[in-house]
Design a protein around this motif. Sequence first.
Motif, PDB file in Angstrom:
ATOM      1  N   HIS A 159       3.183   0.371   4.134  1.00  0.00           N
ATOM      2  CA  HIS A 159       2.916   0.168   5.556  1.00  0.00           C
ATOM      3  C   HIS A 159       3.025  -1.315   5.917  1.00  0.00           C
ATOM      4  O   HIS A 159       3.702  -1.689   6.879  1.00  0.00           O
ATOM      5  CB  HIS A 159       1.526   0.720   5.878  1.00  0.00           C
ATOM      6  CG  HIS A 159       1.064   0.442   7.265  1.00  0.00           C
ATOM      7  ND1 HIS A 159       1.541   1.126   8.351  1.00  0.00           N
ATOM      8  CD2 HIS A 159       0.164  -0.454   7.734  1.00  0.00           C
ATOM      9  CE1 HIS A 159       0.960   0.661   9.443  1.00  0.00           C
ATOM     10  NE2 HIS A 159       0.118  -0.293   9.095  1.00  0.00           N
ATOM     11  N   HIS A 160       2.374  -2.175   5.142  1.00  0.00           N
ATOM     12  CA  HIS A 160       2.405  -3.610   5.424  1.00  0.00           C
ATOM     13  C   HIS A 160       3.804  -4.198   5.203  1.00  0.00           C
ATOM     14  O   HIS A 160       4.220  -5.099   5.939  1.00  0.00           O
ATOM     15  CB  HIS A 160       1.370  -4.349   4.573  1.00  0.00           C
ATOM     16  CG  HIS A 160      -0.032  -4.085   5.014  1.00  0.00           C
ATOM     17  ND1 HIS A 160      -0.526  -4.485   6.236  1.00  0.00           N
ATOM     18  CD2 HIS A 160      -1.049  -3.437   4.403  1.00  0.00           C
ATOM     19  CE1 HIS A 160      -1.778  -4.111   6.360  1.00  0.00           C
ATOM     20  NE2 HIS A 160      -2.127  -3.461   5.257  1.00  0.00           N
ATOM     21  N   HIS A 181       5.969  -3.341   8.233  1.00  0.00           N
ATOM     22  CA  HIS A 181       5.614  -4.101   9.436  1.00  0.00           C
ATOM     23  C   HIS A 181       6.079  -5.549   9.346  1.00  0.00           C
ATOM     24  O   HIS A 181       6.322  -6.184  10.369  1.00  0.00           O
ATOM     25  CB  HIS A 181       4.106  -4.033   9.691  1.00  0.00           C
ATOM     26  CG  HIS A 181       3.716  -2.781  10.399  1.00  0.00           C
ATOM     27  ND1 HIS A 181       3.827  -2.625  11.764  1.00  0.00           N
ATOM     28  CD2 HIS A 181       3.257  -1.605   9.937  1.00  0.00           C
ATOM     29  CE1 HIS A 181       3.447  -1.420  12.104  1.00  0.00           C
ATOM     30  NE2 HIS A 181       3.092  -0.770  11.003  1.00  0.00           N
TER      31      HIS A 181
END
Length: 83
Positions: A61-62, A65
Motif C-alpha cells: 500500500h505504501h 502511494h
Amino acid sequence: MGKGRLEAFSDGVLAIIITIMVLELQVPDGSDMDSLVALLPNFLSYVLSFVYVGIYWNNHHHLLHAAGRPSGAVLWANLNLLF
C-alpha cells in the motif's frame, strides 16, 4: 492504467488469501479447555500468517502511494509477487 486498478487487484488477491487461510480453522470438538488447547498450534499458525500477509499488504500500500504511474514491468513484477 492507473495505480488504483493495480492496488484494487492486489487488495482482492490478498483478501482471498486471508479468506482461504481462515477456512482452515476448525471448530473445537468439545467445550472444555483441552479441546481449545488442541487447536492452539493451528490458531497460532493462522495468527502469524495473518500478520505476515498484513505486513505485506501494508508495505504494498505504501509503495504504491509513493510510486507514479506503473509501467508494464511493474505490473508483471506485481503479478510475480502475488503469485
